[in-house]
Design a protein around this motif. Structure first.
Motif, PDB file in Angstrom:
ATOM      1  N   ILE A  78       0.844  -1.205   0.000  1.00 14.51           N
ATOM      2  CA  ILE A  78       0.000   0.000   0.000  1.00 14.51           C
ATOM      3  C   ILE A  78       0.875   1.249   0.000  1.00 14.51           C
ATOM      4  O   ILE A  78       0.616   2.208  -0.727  1.00 14.51           O
ATOM      5  N   SER A  79       1.933   1.243   0.804  1.00  8.87           N
ATOM      6  CA  SER A  79       2.831   2.399   0.876  1.00  8.87           C
ATOM      7  C   SER A  79       3.501   2.669  -0.461  1.00  8.87           C
ATOM      8  O   SER A  79       3.613   3.819  -0.897  1.00  8.87           O
TER       9      SER A  79
ATOM     10  N   THR B  47       4.528  14.642   0.101  1.00  7.90           N
ATOM     11  CA  THR B  47       4.015  13.978   1.297  1.00  7.90           C
ATOM     12  C   THR B  47       2.839  13.084   0.922  1.00  7.90           C
ATOM     13  O   THR B  47       1.910  13.532   0.242  1.00  7.90           O
ATOM     14  N   ILE B  48       2.893  11.838   1.378  1.00 12.60           N
ATOM     15  CA  ILE B  48       1.780  10.925   1.138  1.00 12.60           C
ATOM     16  C   ILE B  48       0.627  11.340   2.047  1.00 12.60           C
ATOM     17  O   ILE B  48       0.781  11.417   3.269  1.00 12.60           O
ATOM     18  N   ALA B  49      -0.504  11.615   1.435  1.00 10.56           N
ATOM     19  CA  ALA B  49      -1.704  12.040   2.168  1.00 10.56           C
ATOM     20  C   ALA B  49      -2.644  10.844   2.325  1.00 10.56           C
ATOM     21  O   ALA B  49      -2.533   9.850   1.600  1.00 10.56           O
ATOM     22  N   PRO B  50      -3.579  10.940   3.270  1.00 11.39           N
ATOM     23  CA  PRO B  50      -4.549   9.851   3.438  1.00 11.39           C
ATOM     24  C   PRO B  50      -5.282   9.504   2.135  1.00 11.39           C
ATOM     25  O   PRO B  50      -5.567   8.330   1.870  1.00 11.39           O
TER      26      PRO B  50
ATOM     27  N   HIS C 195      -4.079   9.493  -0.777  1.00 12.42           N
ATOM     28  CA  HIS C 195      -3.208   8.640  -1.591  1.00 12.42           C
ATOM     29  C   HIS C 195      -3.347   7.174  -1.158  1.00 12.42           C
ATOM     30  O   HIS C 195      -3.324   6.275  -2.000  1.00 12.42           O
ATOM     31  N   ILE C 196      -3.485   6.962   0.138  1.00 13.21           N
ATOM     32  CA  ILE C 196      -3.661   5.593   0.658  1.00 13.21           C
ATOM     33  C   ILE C 196      -4.986   5.017   0.159  1.00 13.21           C
ATOM     34  O   ILE C 196      -5.049   3.868  -0.291  1.00 13.21           O
ATOM     35  N   ILE C 197      -6.039   5.811   0.232  1.00 12.19           N
ATOM     36  CA  ILE C 197      -7.359   5.346  -0.215  1.00 12.19           C
ATOM     37  C   ILE C 197      -7.331   5.023  -1.703  1.00 12.19           C
ATOM     38  O   ILE C 197      -7.844   3.975  -2.130  1.00 12.19           O
ATOM     39  N   THR C 198      -6.705   5.875  -2.499  1.00 12.16           N
ATOM     40  CA  THR C 198      -6.589   5.617  -3.937  1.00 12.16           C
ATOM     41  C   THR C 198      -5.759   4.360  -4.185  1.00 12.16           C
ATOM     42  O   THR C 198      -6.101   3.541  -5.054  1.00 12.16           O
TER      43      THR C 198
ATOM     44  N   CYS D 173       1.495   9.631  -5.152  1.00  5.02           N
ATOM     45  CA  CYS D 173       2.011  10.903  -4.643  1.00  5.02           C
ATOM     46  C   CYS D 173       2.974  11.531  -5.650  1.00  5.02           C
ATOM     47  O   CYS D 173       2.879  12.729  -5.957  1.00  5.02           O
ATOM     48  N   GLU D 174       3.887  10.728  -6.167  1.00 10.85           N
ATOM     49  CA  GLU D 174       4.859  11.227  -7.146  1.00 10.85           C
ATOM     50  C   GLU D 174       4.171  11.667  -8.434  1.00 10.85           C
ATOM     51  O   GLU D 174       4.556  12.678  -9.027  1.00 10.85           O
ATOM     52  N   GLN D 175       3.151  10.921  -8.872  1.00  8.23           N
ATOM     53  CA  GLN D 175       2.414  11.291 -10.082  1.00  8.23           C
ATOM     54  C   GLN D 175       1.745  12.651  -9.926  1.00  8.23           C
ATOM     55  O   GLN D 175       1.576  13.383 -10.889  1.00  8.23           O
TER      56      GLN D 175
END
Length: 144
Positions: A55-56, A70-73, A75-78, A63-65
């Protein structure tokens, strides 16, 4: 000395979850008459670490795209959705909402402290006075 100890990135062998915490969670989820072998617990830990890594990594790519640092919540959901774990997103969003509310509640407490206009020493003195009053009430009640 591992890479992590030398100041580099941790190796996969360095990554784990607290065994006591995982053992407690397993015990809470299993019926009382069922036990879990240590090897099974260790396998569960390895699976959890691998899931977090998966997941990370996906969230990092997202996040990079988006040219973010900073990875945001979100980004995790996506990442969960992209990897086929869409059924997890409702629970994750609920936990995120609860977390945000807890953060707001903590900020309100800090603001209350700041808006009291008292120094930390004055607040401590008030607290000590209240404790003294409470002890006195307790002694009086015990003597009756």
């Amino acid at each position: 000395m591992s890479d992590h100890e030398a100041g580099g990135m941790p190796s996969d062998e360095d990554l784990s979850l607290p065994k006591a915490t995982v053992t407690k969670m397993i015990a809470e989820l299993l019926p009382n008459e069922i036990t879990c072998a240590k090897e099974t617990r260790d396998l569960i830990i390895e699976c959890c670490v691998e899931f977090i890594h998966l997941i990370s990594s996906e969230a990092n790519e997202i996040c990079e795209q988006e040219s973010k640092k900073t990875i945001a919540p979100e980004h995790i959901i996506t990442a969960l959705k992209r990897l086929g774990f869409e059924s997890f997103t409702t629970e994750v969003e609920s936990v995120l909402k609860d977390h945000k509310q807890q953060q707001k509640d903590r900020e309100k407490k800090v603001s209350k402290l700041e808006s009291s206009g008292l120094t930390e020493a004055e607040l401590l003195a008030q607290q000590e006075a209240l404790f003294a009053q409470s002890r006195e009430k307790f002694r009086t009640a015990a003597q009756q």
